[in-house]
Design a protein around this motif. Sequence first.
Motif, PDB file in Angstrom:
ATOM      1  N   VAL A  47       0.833  -1.201   0.000  1.00  0.00           N
ATOM      2  CA  VAL A  47       0.000   0.000   0.000  1.00  0.00           C
ATOM      3  C   VAL A  47       0.868   1.252   0.000  1.00  0.00           C
ATOM      4  N   LYS A  48       0.200   2.357  -0.289  1.00  0.00           N
ATOM      5  CA  LYS A  48       0.797   3.677  -0.120  1.00  0.00           C
ATOM      6  C   LYS A  48       0.168   4.250   1.138  1.00  0.00           C
ATOM      7  N   ALA A  49       0.994   4.534   2.129  1.00  0.00           N
ATOM      8  CA  ALA A  49       0.531   5.136   3.379  1.00  0.00           C
ATOM      9  C   ALA A  49       1.146   6.530   3.428  1.00  0.00           C
ATOM     10  N   PHE A  67      -9.508   0.773   4.263  1.00  0.00           N
ATOM     11  CA  PHE A  67      -8.196   1.407   4.305  1.00  0.00           C
ATOM     12  C   PHE A  67      -8.196   2.690   5.124  1.00  0.00           C
ATOM     13  N   ALA A  68      -9.284   3.424   5.117  1.00  0.00           N
ATOM     14  CA  ALA A  68      -9.356   4.647   5.924  1.00  0.00           C
ATOM     15  C   ALA A  68      -9.246   4.310   7.404  1.00  0.00           C
ATOM     16  N   ALA A  69      -9.917   3.248   7.827  1.00  0.00           N
ATOM     17  CA  ALA A  69      -9.867   2.836   9.232  1.00  0.00           C
ATOM     18  C   ALA A  69      -8.470   2.323   9.597  1.00  0.00           C
ATOM     19  N   VAL A  70      -7.872   1.538   8.713  1.00  0.00           N
ATOM     20  CA  VAL A  70      -6.526   1.019   8.967  1.00  0.00           C
ATOM     21  C   VAL A  70      -5.536   2.179   9.046  1.00  0.00           C
ATOM     22  N   TYR A  76      -1.745   7.059  10.041  1.00  0.00           N
ATOM     23  CA  TYR A  76      -1.581   7.669   8.719  1.00  0.00           C
ATOM     24  C   TYR A  76      -2.831   8.461   8.360  1.00  0.00           C
ATOM     25  N   GLN A  77      -2.653   9.462   7.515  1.00  0.00           N
ATOM     26  CA  GLN A  77      -3.775  10.257   7.021  1.00  0.00           C
ATOM     27  C   GLN A  77      -4.516   9.540   5.900  1.00  0.00           C
TER      28      GLN A  77
END
Length: 150
Positions: A47-49, A67-70, A76-77
Motif C-alpha cells: 500500500v501507499k501510506a 483502508f481509511a480505518a486502517v 496515517y492520514q
Amino acid sequence: MDRVKKVLEELGVAYELIEHDRPVRSAKEGAALFGIEIGQTAPVLIVKADAKPLALILSGKRGRLDFAAVASRCGYQHMSMADAREVREWTGYETGRVPLVGHGLPVILDEELTEYREVYGGSGDLNWTLKLSPQVLLQANQIQGKLPKM
C-alpha cells in the motif's frame, strides 16, 4: 525465493517452503489446500501510506479492509493499494507474488496472526508457499506497527 531463503537462513530461524502444483490465489484457496484455518493464511498487501510504500501482512480471517480505518488506526492520514508498477518498483516482485519476508518494506503486522503457531503466505513464487511462525515474521521484518486483533 532466493531472497526469502537468504533472509531466513541469515537469521537462523525455522521455516518451510511447500511446493504445490497450482498457484494459491486467495486465503480461502490456501486454507483448503493446506487444511488450515483461514486465519493462518497471511496475504501481503503493498500500500501507499501517506504516499510512502508499506507492506500490510494480514490474517486471511480479516477479509476486506477499510483502508481509511486502517490508516487512522496506524497513524496515517491516507492509505490506498499500490498499483502493479509501484509494487514491482518497491519490492522487486510482481503483484500477488510478494513474500512474507525479503521484500524490503516496513510492515504493519496483523496481531490476529499471533494466535497461531504457524502461518502460511507468499514466498515470491506462485507455486511455493512459505510456512513459519508469527515470531519469525516479527524477527524477519521491519515492523512499523501492528493492527490490533479483531
